[in-house]
Design a protein around this motif. Structure first.
Motif, short mmCIF file in Angstrom:
data_model
loop_
_atom_site.label_atom_id
_atom_site.label_comp_id
_atom_site.label_asym_id
_atom_site.label_seq_id
_atom_site.Cartn_x
_atom_site.Cartn_y
_atom_site.Cartn_z
N LEU A 17 -19.09 46.97 -17.81
CA LEU A 17 -17.82 46.64 -17.15
C LEU A 17 -16.62 47.17 -17.93
O LEU A 17 -15.64 47.63 -17.35
CB LEU A 17 -17.71 45.13 -16.96
CG LEU A 17 -18.67 44.52 -15.95
CD1 LEU A 17 -18.54 43.01 -15.95
CD2 LEU A 17 -18.43 45.08 -14.56
N PHE A 18 -16.69 47.13 -19.25
CA PHE A 18 -15.62 47.66 -20.08
C PHE A 18 -15.48 49.17 -19.86
O PHE A 18 -14.36 49.69 -19.76
CB PHE A 18 -15.90 47.35 -21.56
CG PHE A 18 -14.73 47.59 -22.46
CD1 PHE A 18 -13.70 46.67 -22.52
CD2 PHE A 18 -14.66 48.73 -23.25
CE1 PHE A 18 -12.62 46.88 -23.36
CE2 PHE A 18 -13.59 48.94 -24.09
CZ PHE A 18 -12.56 48.02 -24.14
N GLY A 19 -16.60 49.86 -19.76
CA GLY A 19 -16.58 51.29 -19.48
C GLY A 19 -15.98 51.60 -18.12
O GLY A 19 -15.24 52.58 -17.97
N VAL A 20 -16.30 50.78 -17.14
CA VAL A 20 -15.73 50.97 -15.80
C VAL A 20 -14.21 50.80 -15.84
O VAL A 20 -13.46 51.58 -15.24
CB VAL A 20 -16.37 50.00 -14.78
CG1 VAL A 20 -15.60 49.97 -13.48
CG2 VAL A 20 -17.82 50.36 -14.55
N ILE A 21 -13.74 49.81 -16.57
CA ILE A 21 -12.29 49.56 -16.67
C ILE A 21 -11.60 50.71 -17.39
O ILE A 21 -10.55 51.19 -16.96
CB ILE A 21 -12.01 48.21 -17.38
CG1 ILE A 21 -12.45 47.06 -16.48
CG2 ILE A 21 -10.54 48.08 -17.72
CD1 ILE A 21 -12.40 45.71 -17.16
N VAL A 22 -12.18 51.19 -18.49
CA VAL A 22 -11.58 52.30 -19.23
C VAL A 22 -11.59 53.57 -18.39
O VAL A 22 -10.61 54.32 -18.36
CB VAL A 22 -12.31 52.52 -20.58
CG1 VAL A 22 -11.87 53.81 -21.24
CG2 VAL A 22 -12.07 51.34 -21.50
N PHE A 23 -12.67 53.82 -17.66
CA PHE A 23 -12.75 55.00 -16.81
C PHE A 23 -11.72 54.94 -15.68
O PHE A 23 -11.13 55.96 -15.31
CB PHE A 23 -14.16 55.14 -16.24
CG PHE A 23 -14.34 56.37 -15.38
CD1 PHE A 23 -14.46 57.61 -15.99
CD2 PHE A 23 -14.39 56.27 -14.01
CE1 PHE A 23 -14.63 58.75 -15.22
CE2 PHE A 23 -14.55 57.40 -13.22
CZ PHE A 23 -14.68 58.64 -13.83
N LYS A 26 -7.76 56.05 -16.57
CA LYS A 26 -7.76 57.34 -17.28
C LYS A 26 -6.38 57.68 -17.84
O LYS A 26 -6.26 58.22 -18.92
CB LYS A 26 -8.21 58.45 -16.35
CG LYS A 26 -9.67 58.44 -16.04
CD LYS A 26 -10.05 59.66 -15.25
CE LYS A 26 -10.13 59.30 -13.78
NZ LYS A 26 -10.58 60.39 -12.95
N GLY A 27 -5.34 57.34 -17.12
CA GLY A 27 -4.00 57.71 -17.54
C GLY A 27 -3.55 57.01 -18.79
O GLY A 27 -2.99 57.62 -19.71
N SER A 28 -3.78 55.70 -18.89
CA SER A 28 -3.28 54.95 -20.05
C SER A 28 -4.27 54.99 -21.22
O SER A 28 -3.85 54.91 -22.37
CB SER A 28 -3.00 53.50 -19.65
OG SER A 28 -4.21 52.85 -19.32
N GLY A 29 -5.54 55.08 -20.95
CA GLY A 29 -6.53 55.17 -22.02
C GLY A 29 -6.93 53.84 -22.63
O GLY A 29 -7.85 53.79 -23.42
N THR A 30 -6.24 52.76 -22.34
CA THR A 30 -6.59 51.45 -22.87
C THR A 30 -6.89 50.50 -21.72
O THR A 30 -6.29 50.60 -20.65
CB THR A 30 -5.46 50.86 -23.73
OG1 THR A 30 -4.29 50.74 -22.93
CG2 THR A 30 -5.17 51.76 -24.92
N PRO A 31 -7.80 49.57 -21.92
CA PRO A 31 -8.17 48.66 -20.84
C PRO A 31 -7.11 47.60 -20.55
O PRO A 31 -7.12 47.00 -19.49
CB PRO A 31 -9.47 48.04 -21.31
CG PRO A 31 -9.46 48.19 -22.77
CD PRO A 31 -8.67 49.42 -23.07
N GLY A 32 -6.23 47.31 -21.49
CA GLY A 32 -5.14 46.36 -21.26
C GLY A 32 -5.59 44.93 -21.09
O GLY A 32 -6.53 44.47 -21.74
N LEU A 33 -4.92 44.23 -20.19
CA LEU A 33 -5.17 42.81 -19.99
C LEU A 33 -6.57 42.54 -19.44
O LEU A 33 -7.22 41.56 -19.83
CB LEU A 33 -4.10 42.23 -19.04
CG LEU A 33 -4.16 40.73 -18.81
CD1 LEU A 33 -3.97 39.98 -20.12
CD2 LEU A 33 -3.11 40.31 -17.80
N LEU A 34 -7.05 43.40 -18.55
CA LEU A 34 -8.40 43.20 -18.02
C LEU A 34 -9.46 43.28 -19.11
O LEU A 34 -10.45 42.55 -19.10
CB LEU A 34 -8.70 44.22 -16.92
CG LEU A 34 -7.98 44.02 -15.60
CD1 LEU A 34 -8.31 45.16 -14.66
CD2 LEU A 34 -8.37 42.69 -14.98
N GLY A 35 -9.25 44.16 -20.06
CA GLY A 35 -10.18 44.26 -21.19
C GLY A 35 -10.18 43.01 -22.05
O GLY A 35 -11.22 42.56 -22.52
#
Length: 71
Positions: A17-23, A26-35
């Motif tokens: 799931l973390f990989g899906v969020i990071v993918f 793509k523009g920001s490169g960080t998962p942010g709050l969802l991560g």
């Protein structure tokens, strides 16, 4: 043994799931709050799996009374 298998499953699910969020970001490169929310869920899940089971209370005489099933 089952706790280890469940822990591995939780970790695999987290990384997927973390990989899906990071993918998806793509523009920001960080998962942010969802991560962060996903990481908090990982910690809560692992703590729930490895928590010691509650001590079984002894059955007392008051737990064995017959129920009155009359109309």
């Amino acid at each position: 043994m089952s706790k280890v298998i469940v822990t591995i499953g939780i970790l695999i699910g987290f990384f997927f799931l973390f990989g899906v969020i990071v993918f998806a970001n793509k523009g920001s490169g960080t998962p942010g709050l969802l991560g962060l929310i996903l990481f908090a869920g990982l910690i809560a899940g692992l703590r729930a799996v490895w928590k010691k089971p509650a001590v079984k209370s002894e059955i007392t005489e008051t737990d064995k009374h017959q129920l009155d099933k009359r109309d």
